[in-house]
Design an enzyme around this catalytic site. Sequence first.
Site, PDB file in Angstrom:
ATOM      1  N   HIS A 262       0.848  -1.044  -0.173  1.00  0.00           N
ATOM      2  CA  HIS A 262       0.159   0.001  -0.007  1.00  0.00           C
ATOM      3  C   HIS A 262       0.944   1.137   0.201  1.00  0.00           C
ATOM      4  CE1 HIS A 262      -3.499   2.164   0.655  1.00  0.00           C
ATOM      5  NE2 HIS A 262      -3.012   2.884   1.726  1.00  0.00           N
ATOM      6  N   ASP A 264       0.728   5.235  -0.011  1.00  0.00           N
ATOM      7  CA  ASP A 264      -0.253   6.249   0.152  1.00  0.00           C
ATOM      8  C   ASP A 264       0.568   7.525  -0.984  1.00  0.00           C
ATOM      9  OD1 ASP A 264      -2.095   5.639   1.820  1.00  0.00           O
ATOM     10  OD2 ASP A 264      -0.595   5.700   3.450  1.00  0.00           O
ATOM     11  N   ASP A 374      -7.849   1.305   2.123  1.00  0.00           N
ATOM     12  CA  ASP A 374      -7.615   2.005   3.225  1.00  0.00           C
ATOM     13  C   ASP A 374      -8.550   3.417   3.278  1.00  0.00           C
ATOM     14  OD1 ASP A 374      -6.014   2.965   5.201  1.00  0.00           O
ATOM     15  OD2 ASP A 374      -4.598   4.060   4.294  1.00  0.00           O
ATOM     16  N   HIS A 578      -6.679   9.483  -0.541  1.00  0.00           N
ATOM     17  CA  HIS A 578      -7.227   9.025   0.656  1.00  0.00           C
ATOM     18  C   HIS A 578      -6.567   9.677   1.828  1.00  0.00           C
ATOM     19  CE1 HIS A 578      -5.276   5.025   0.365  1.00  0.00           C
ATOM     20  NE2 HIS A 578      -4.784   5.699   1.683  1.00  0.00           N
TER      21      HIS A 578
HETATM   22 ZN   LIG Z   1      -3.489   4.511   2.902  1.00  0.00          ZN
END
Ligand SMILES: [Zn+2]
Length: 1015
Positions: A262, A264, A374, A578
Amino acid sequence: MHDDRSLVESRLKRVLEERVIPAIYPESVPLRIGIWVAPGEPVPVAEGLAAPRTPIEAGAQWGAPWGTSWLTVSGTVPTAWAGKTVEALIDLGFDKNMPGFQCEGLVYRPDGTPVKGLNPRNQWVRIAAPAVGGEEVLLHVEAASNPVVLDYHPFLPTPLGEKETSGDEPQYRLQRIDLAVFDEDVWNLVQDLEVLGELMLELPEDSGRRYEILRAIERSLDAIDLQDVNGTAAAARSQLLGVLSVPATASAHRLSAVGHAHIDSAWLWPLRETVRKVARTTANMTALLDDEPDFVYTMSQAAQYEFVKVHRPEVYDRVKKAVAAGRFVPTGGMWVESDTNMPGSEAMARQFVHGKRFFLDEFGIENDEVWLPDTFGFAGGLPQIIKAAGSKWLLTQKISWSQINKFPHHTFLWEGIDGTRIFTHFPPIDTYNCSMHGREIAHAARNFKDKGVARHSMAPTGWGDGGGGTTREMIAKAARMRDLEGSAKVVWEKPADFFAKAEAEYANPPVWVGELYLELHRATLTSQAKTKQGNRRSEHLLHEAELWAATAAVRTGHAYPYEALDRIWKTVLLHQFHDILPGSSIAWVHREAEATYAVVAAELDTIIDAAQRALAGDPASGDVIVFNAAPHTRGGVAPGAGSRASVGSAGCSLSTRDDGGFVLDNGLIRVTVDQRGLVTSVYDIAAGRESLAPRQPGNLLQLHPDFPNMWDAWDVDKFYRNTVTDLTDADEVTITLDTDEAVAVRVDRSFGSSKAVQTLTLTAGAKRLDIETEVDWHETEKFLKLAFPLDIHTERYASETQFGHLYRPTHTNTSWEHAKFEACNHRFLHFDEPGWGVALVNDSTYGHDVTRTVREDHGTTTTVRASLLRAPRFPDPETDQGTHRFRHALVPGAGVGDAVREGCAINLPERRMPGDTEVAPLVGMDNDAVIVSAVKLADDKSGDVVVRVYEARGGRAETRLTAGFPHAGVAICDLLERRAADSEGPELVADGAIRLKLRPFELVTLRFTRRSTGA
Ligand SMILES: [Zn+2]
């Protein structure tokens, strides 16, 4: 038999940590190290490789916050190591528990080819197997000294999240930088012992299997000569073969693991660092795919593929090859893993358009699964959008973070506001960063709520948030758990293969209707107001730009700005990531976002201006053309049309009351403002009905302390409501406008270190009280709300979401309702009793709360409060400080259709352009319940006109849709503007018009093939 279980368990722990793991690298020699510190921002690879190095020793400090250092490590493989496996070990000063949250590196060969990423769980670089003695080793490392922002004492304010305030103190100390012999036997022994040791601890204390493993481990430990681990590792492993080869039971849970990191797209690092994070992780993962034939890796977010494509093309070539081989799997089909609460209808749709199109163009792949592990809650409009994009499955994990209620299913059908159902999976492993630890695997099997009817669940496996990905150790452990008694059966699998199996085995999954509300991170609907305003403004400017550019292209041959619109959409979509739109990133990210939104607005204004200029005719005519981009007729101008400005309505009056207050009246509503600047009455004259509860003033600014227990920018905890200050003292209340066309009162207030100026306006002909609020905000850890206590008795209210609205209760009967104490709206909220209602519309706020009380007169007060500003201090210690401007309007006597209309109108104000040419709309409809979401030219540059409409009131609607241009046919399409496979096309009626029948909230995309007028 005596119970010595804990004795053996403790022995395993100590021997592993102190003797076996250190023996993985039994021999080593230090490498020579040289360093060059790049001044300022990261430099191109060639420049980093060529820069002169200064010698530096292991143990030396390096790395100012956000700096880049280029290291060269060099040495010679000792001749005695010939035939052995040799690796370089590069420890930049890692904390092994923080992969992705601290320093990282990317290793290059001298020719500039990227080798792999370095992180705390990936400090090795394979040099040779078998090695040749005397071989020279030379590697370069682009080392990023990203500071630790989320510290060991989390959520303390820190200056490290902004380059200008982060200082130049070195953050790291170089540790072991060696050439070393890798002992594969010992490494395998570690994996054996870890898998069995972890599994053992998860088995029931009275199970025979647990004791069989315990005794095997004991025999294995007995076989190890602690003074010669390397010489005895093989013998120790042989003692474990028996317990490792017992197959899983028939009912064992099936775990579909997929490699994942993951990443970001921005969070505790700026966007520019994400570009490098993605390069490091993808370099690492493509290397791992080469080494591990069973491994499958998946990566979402088309934007991140583009980052690698543009910035590290050599790595991208490896990605493309691995994708073609079916082992590096693009997933998600969205531009980024966006927030889904706040993006507007079109933006949410375009996340899929741009994500899917990128995967199709680059890889020829269209995936069916949406990947949002997420994201902080899922709007009820999303299922229809997923389906319209051509996808059918959704994966998320985040709802397991909910504070109060446990979600009842792990595999289920999620039904959106229009009735679309999407097969959805929450991995019961409760993480998107699985490390193949026995505790996680056992938790997935135990936690799975659909046992007995389903057997498969998913485990996204690899270090994440800041990247890192899967390790060879995770793969080794998964291999041992492929078919192992007591464990779930673990296989590496593509997300699509998992979903196909999960769907096939579960004939009648349970259904969850409506939004998937995350009972956490509720303040992300408010934090970083300028980012949110930038998003809302950009979405509506894009709507205008597409509409007017398409109209000008069709009518005048004006060049349609395909490239600019494509690029700007991608920028706006990226910022819906997000942690950006939710306001949970560091100061650097939000400062850049504000600047980017300003550039976006300027560029879109230029596009709109040029298109309207092309349409409006003679600028010297003395006339003015009024353009209406809103989806309803306004001021006599049809939606999507331009008309000569007409004379405005009149009939406003403003009078001063004896008590110092004012009465504003426009013949439709009468508003009373008291001497404190509070609104004491909003009276619907025709209905004879008061909007506000008796003796409870509206337009009330309320200030709460707001210091959550953790996650400052993310969370507001319920106890914030225990303390409130009503801002009732006005510095001044003055008349600022008093004409027949409009009347306005200005209210100035000071509070704390801040000021608020509000302007309350009534305009002739408009049944609406406009409220502009400008706040010069200098508070700390406070929450500012704008309250309207409505005299409305209702158990539910409507809140706009993508392509429609959903209802939330006004009460807190159950823990589920109690948990929704702060929720998301788009442009409107609507409250009604049968026959009469009130709307509150806004131009840029998302958070709100609604509460109810019953008064002594037995009437019900339903209080709605818009959330304006917060001031958390982590991760941005200066969050929201400065000047902000919000626009709201209270609309008395509003049905839900009026709420839709006013919500659109406040976000799409009219524009005026000198000119003399009336502009007919490209699309006309005869039912106000059906509104236009987009009018644009087709992305394939064919010149076709694409129109997206939806039913906006929640009922059935029929409309006659007329195209204001010659066309050669029309087809119903998916979001990607492809003819829908199961559609027969819309019903054609006379004159090229079509008849559309829509279900409640149904969206329809139409594609008109153009016919040239000359032909
Ligand atoms: Zn995230």
